[in-house]
Design an enzyme around this catalytic site. Structure first.
Site, PDB file in Angstrom:
ATOM      1  N   MET A  17       7.515   3.260  -0.857  1.00  0.00           N
ATOM      2  CA  MET A  17       7.437   2.249   0.194  1.00  0.00           C
ATOM      3  C   MET A  17       8.656   1.345   0.103  1.00  0.00           C
ATOM      4  SD  MET A  17       3.397   1.168   0.077  1.00  0.00           S
ATOM      5  CE  MET A  17       3.340   1.033  -1.731  1.00  0.00           C
ATOM      6  N   CYS A 100       8.940   9.130   7.127  1.00  0.00           N
ATOM      7  CA  CYS A 100       9.059   7.721   7.522  1.00  0.00           C
ATOM      8  C   CYS A 100       9.048   7.593   9.042  1.00  0.00           C
ATOM      9  CB  CYS A 100      10.336   7.120   6.957  1.00  0.00           C
ATOM     10  SG  CYS A 100      10.541   5.378   7.392  1.00  0.00           S
ATOM     11  N   ASN A 200      -2.418  11.832   1.762  1.00  0.00           N
ATOM     12  CA  ASN A 200      -1.991  10.442   1.922  1.00  0.00           C
ATOM     13  C   ASN A 200      -2.513   9.906   3.246  1.00  0.00           C
ATOM     14  OD1 ASN A 200       1.055   8.854   2.880  1.00  0.00           O
ATOM     15  ND2 ASN A 200      -0.430   7.991   1.489  1.00  0.00           N
ATOM     16  N   ASP A 202      -4.617   5.917   4.261  1.00  0.00           N
ATOM     17  CA  ASP A 202      -5.812   5.067   4.261  1.00  0.00           C
ATOM     18  C   ASP A 202      -6.753   5.336   3.084  1.00  0.00           C
ATOM     19  OD1 ASP A 202      -4.727   4.110   6.568  1.00  0.00           O
ATOM     20  OD2 ASP A 202      -6.457   4.513   7.852  1.00  0.00           O
TER      21      ASP A 202
END
Length: 328
Positions: A17, A100, A200, A202
């Site tokens: 991130m 991304c 990946n 939530d």
């Protein structure tokens, strides 16, 4: 789960991130149970390598192995060179960003925008895999938008190119981070390839991690926003996956000690002035789960020294010590 020779245990990974998964945060997450952490993305553009931001992103001093570094770009040769450079600087795994969704990144035809050009995807993956002796992994989304969901095709290209693990965010680029996660798409991708797949999107509790692993058949889960302000989620998930039971929540005093250690590392890594500024967003995340924390956030945003921030943290979590435990 193995990525090449590297055992990822527990199978819980910190997502890359930008602006969050810097070295201090990665080190904290590893201490709190993450089996692997992935760095902020490093541009393949050599013109940026001498910038302070990139130099810090290339600094892995004190990090435990395996060190996974994510690279970003669109040119196969430049991506291969970036991979070699990062391996020379200590990377044990190279991760390629094709997930991304940021406008700035996709506007440069990088990140998730690459999913629209499967030929270029193959060329980049083959160039990077061929350039380094360490394992290469890939992070993708399920496609560009709901009309172009080619995650399975890209996964098969990746496997053929020699990619050794695949992380899949269960949304398209157009979805950003909103709307339901398409775990069925992750399941279909897992069934289409033999390499490890990391789910990946939530995953914010031990129970959801278990459900996602069971439903998708994935080999591991990747946690992004769920770790912001709650890096102990890694040990909670690891414990639940092993025992089927919830780990007791950490006490406010324990959280205060972790936050203090994190802030101290930020000041050391960035210098106090920049470290104080960067710490502000983390303090917002650390405090947001607690009732009546607005005053703390206001004071934390106004603090201009490390000493002031650390005093605020001490006072805040000591005050909470006899109150209810952190909500899940």
């Amino acid at each position: 789960m193995h990525i090449g020779p590297h055992l990822v245990s527990p199978p819980v990974v910190l997502a890359p991130m930008a602006g969050v998964s810097d070295r201090p945060f990665r080190q904290l997450c590893r201490r709190l149970g993450a089996g692997l952490t992935v760095s902020e993305m490093v541009s393949a553009d050599r013109r940026l390598w001498d910038s302070r931001k990139t130099r810090l992103r290339l600094d892995h001093t004190g990090e435990p192995d395996p060190r996974s570094v994510q690279i970003l770009g669109t040119d196969p040769r430049a991506m291969a060179e970036a991979a070699r450079c990062n391996v020379e600087r200590g990377a044990r795994i190279i991760d390629i960003n094709m997930g991304c969704p940021a406008k700035k990144v996709c506007g440069a035809q990088a990140g998730a925008a690459l999913l629209r050009d499967e030929t270029l995807v193959g060329r980049i993956l083959e160039a990077v895999v061929g350039a380094v002796a360490v394992p290469v992994t890939l992070k993708i989304r399920t496609g560009w938008d709901l009309t172009r969901r080619n995650g399975i095709a890209v996964a098969r290209i990746a496997e053929q190119a020699g990619i050794q693990a695949l992380a899949v965010h269960g949304r398209t680029r157009a979805c950003g981070y909103s709307g339901p996660v398409d775990y069925a798409a992750i399941r279909a991708i897992k069934q289409a390839v033999t390499i490890p797949v990391i789910a990946n999107g939530d995953i914010d509790s031990p129970e959801r991690a278990r459900r996602v692993l069971d439903y998708t058949g994935a080999d591991a889960v990747m946690i992004g926003r769920g770790a912001q302000g709650r890096p102990w989620i890694f040990r909670e998930i690891a414990h639940f996956l092993t025992s089927g039971e919830r780990l007791a929540p950490p006490s406010p005093l324990q959280i205060g000690r972790w936050v203090t250690a994190h802030l101290t590392q930020l000041y050391e890594f960035y210098g106090e002035t920049a470290g104080v500024r960067i710490a502000r967003k983390h303090l917002i995340w650390y405090s947001q789960h607690w009732p009546e924390s607005a005053g703390f956030r206001a004071r934390a945003n106004a603090a201009e020294s490390g000493r002031a921030q650390l005093l605020l943290v001490r006072d805040f979590f000591e005050r909470l010590a006899n109150e209810e435990p952190l909500a899940a």
